[in-house]
Design an enzyme around this catalytic site. Sequence first.
Site, PDB file in Angstrom:
ATOM      1  N   THR A 101       0.842  -1.191   0.000  1.00 34.37           N
ATOM      2  CA  THR A 101       0.000   0.000   0.000  1.00 34.37           C
ATOM      3  C   THR A 101       0.876   1.239   0.000  1.00 34.37           C
ATOM      4  OG1 THR A 101      -1.806   1.169   1.118  1.00 34.37           O
ATOM      5  CG2 THR A 101      -0.183   0.106   2.529  1.00 34.37           C
ATOM      6  N   GLY A 102       0.383   2.287  -0.634  1.00 29.56           N
ATOM      7  CA  GLY A 102       1.043   3.577  -0.564  1.00 29.56           C
ATOM      8  C   GLY A 102       0.319   4.518   0.372  1.00 29.56           C
ATOM      9  N   GLY A 119      -1.776   6.051   6.168  1.00 31.69           N
ATOM     10  CA  GLY A 119      -2.717   5.770   7.247  1.00 31.69           C
ATOM     11  C   GLY A 119      -2.957   4.279   7.420  1.00 31.69           C
ATOM     12  N   LYS A 120      -3.108   3.580   6.308  1.00 32.86           N
ATOM     13  CA  LYS A 120      -3.314   2.135   6.369  1.00 32.86           C
ATOM     14  C   LYS A 120      -2.058   1.424   6.862  1.00 32.86           C
ATOM     15  CE  LYS A 120      -6.912   1.850   2.817  1.00 32.86           C
ATOM     16  NZ  LYS A 120      -7.301   1.302   1.502  1.00 32.86           N
ATOM     17  N   ASP A 122      -7.571  -5.855   0.714  1.00 30.41           N
ATOM     18  CA  ASP A 122      -8.574  -5.146  -0.059  1.00 30.41           C
ATOM     19  C   ASP A 122      -9.889  -5.214   0.699  1.00 30.41           C
ATOM     20  OD1 ASP A 122      -8.599  -3.779  -2.790  1.00 30.41           O
ATOM     21  OD2 ASP A 122     -10.492  -4.876  -2.817  1.00 30.41           O
ATOM     22  N   SER A 123     -10.736  -4.246   0.419  1.00 25.88           N
ATOM     23  CA  SER A 123     -12.027  -4.164   1.102  1.00 25.88           C
ATOM     24  C   SER A 123     -13.138  -3.987   0.089  1.00 25.88           C
ATOM     25  CB  SER A 123     -12.052  -2.969   2.063  1.00 25.88           C
ATOM     26  OG  SER A 123     -11.095  -3.103   3.065  1.00 25.88           O
TER      27      SER A 123
END
Length: 200
Positions: A7-8, A11-12, A70-71
Amino acid sequence: MKILYGTGNQGKLEAMRRALKGLDLEISGLKEYSGAIPKVAEDGLTPLDNARLKAIAYYKAFHVPVFSCDSGLYFEGLPEDCQPGVHVRRINGKELNDAEMIEYYSSLAKCFGKLKARYKNAVCFVLDEEHIYESMADNLSGESFYLVDTPHSRRAEGFPLDSLSVHIESGLYYYDRKETNPDELAMDTGFYEFFQKIEL
């Protein structure tokens, strides 16, 4: 072990570091890697499809242990053509930024009334070419909540819909609840248990 979180989104990345604290893992994000980051066509039908597509692509690009998540966002009682599913940020072929997401989903709630929603999450971890682990277990996903038409004043970069999210039982925006979010902790536990079961 050093592993890459595909991920970039800073926050995640920080949220995952918090969730996996206590495991012997050093987690980095895509922004910490040099070289071309592959653009992955997230065209799977489910969150798990997309998590797998991303994890395999990043493994092939960087040749390090990598996981991706992924969501999908699902609304109770909404027509199929209004269900975002895995396309939470991509509406009518356009990738929305945080402000555009707040505008789009608040207008959806204005149209249909407050929306009962739930995220379904998935993770895929590629240790090497012969060892791929994945899950879309219920403990990775969040509780149901309301998405409303009036945004909270608070914003968190990378999590725009948190500004529209209301706790069902209390009727409060999640940002206004004083207690620790048990749903967030439950999801943390789900990701922790996923990695704990893998012999790293």
